[in-house]
Design a protein around this motif. Sequence first.
Motif: not given
Length: 439
Positions: A357-362
């Motif tokens: 989702g656009n609120g987090s990244v790996v």
Amino acid sequence: MSEQKATRARRIRSARAAIRHGNVAPRKGGRTLLSWIGAGLAVVMVATASIAGIAFWDISRSAKEGVALANDQRIPDIGAIEGGVNFLLVGSDSREGTDPNVFDADPGSVLNDVNILLHISADHTNATVVSIPRDMVVHYANCPDGGGGWSGPINGTLNEGGLPCVVLTVEELTGLSIPFAAMIQFNGVIEMANAIGGVEVCVAEPIEDEYTQTFLDAGMHTLSGLQALQFLRTRHGVGDGSDLGRISNQQVFLSSLVRKLKSAQTLTNPVALFGLAKAAISNMTLSNSLNNIDTMMSIAMALKDIPLENVVFVQYPSSTGGTGIYAGKVQPNQAEADALFAALLADQPIALSGTTGNGSVVDPDAAAKAAAQAEAEAKAAAKAAKKATATPTPTATPSATSAPAETPAPVEVAVLPENVNGQTANDYTCSAGRTLDQQ
């Protein structure tokens, strides 16, 4: 192959492998638990209430030594609850009991801004945590005390008819029967975050949000108290500023929370457990079905042995759109939602093929952190095994004519479409921050 696609591929392979070998009865062990999953606004918990039950149950046993009677009977161990569990955690935006100098003005209504559904499989090998966007337009169920029967954003159902109305609406939305529910408010989140000793989160880019007073530089942060609540409430400071971005940011916190609770250091610390229990009892509203120590303990026992890769956090399949009075509101993606809940109704484990989702990244350091977590869990398991062998439990000797145990058939994993976002508790992610200049 991009990093996100590689991560999706590893996630699906891991889920299939884990479930293939995991369709067995839950392992027996001590009274530790992985129950603080659910939680949203709080977050806080998938079932925080279960931790409260265990803590008070243990405390009551050692409170004061009684007088032994001739016909004393040993209190039997409480085992895992039979079958599956559906539990709804609701986070209210009520300002009741809060400091007016800390929070913004009382909106004059009581909205369920967080709705987190926990599903534990009947065989206790996997759990799914579904976050329902607060602005998603749904049909309100007919509330027990009146009201309902019309459509609107789901966060109005608490104001419409209290916790029972929220539960009925989510039952109608998902097709699942939900016998257990709890509600938590702002102060409850603060106290729960303090009781756990804070949760470490990774921030990829700075978070700046004047609405919730959330300001965090890029890097690692251990959040507790008010700071944890601000992080969970921020919307303008993460992703694209939407409620959907906020959910994936909350899952950064939740996955880290589960990993911390999974550690032996947290779950075997009586002081920490007592603090969690006290905070939960003092700051949560529980359904009658959940307000029972035996029930809470049984749910906890069903959760404690589920591996991290089998705890899946997923956003309710949805997208921003709508027309007329609901223009700009979140709308269900019906086909994908049907696939998700068909799997849960059939008690199939799920795997994600989409992004976080656009609120987090790996997290760029995910591999190293996962290795460290695995090493810590291995040491904890070895310690527990050593303790168990010191006081072995008598087991029945199998008869020479006993039939060999049957190998359970592999369980098919339901792989959700790529546009369904989420992560597992074993996925290390960072918040995708958003500065004031980007708002």
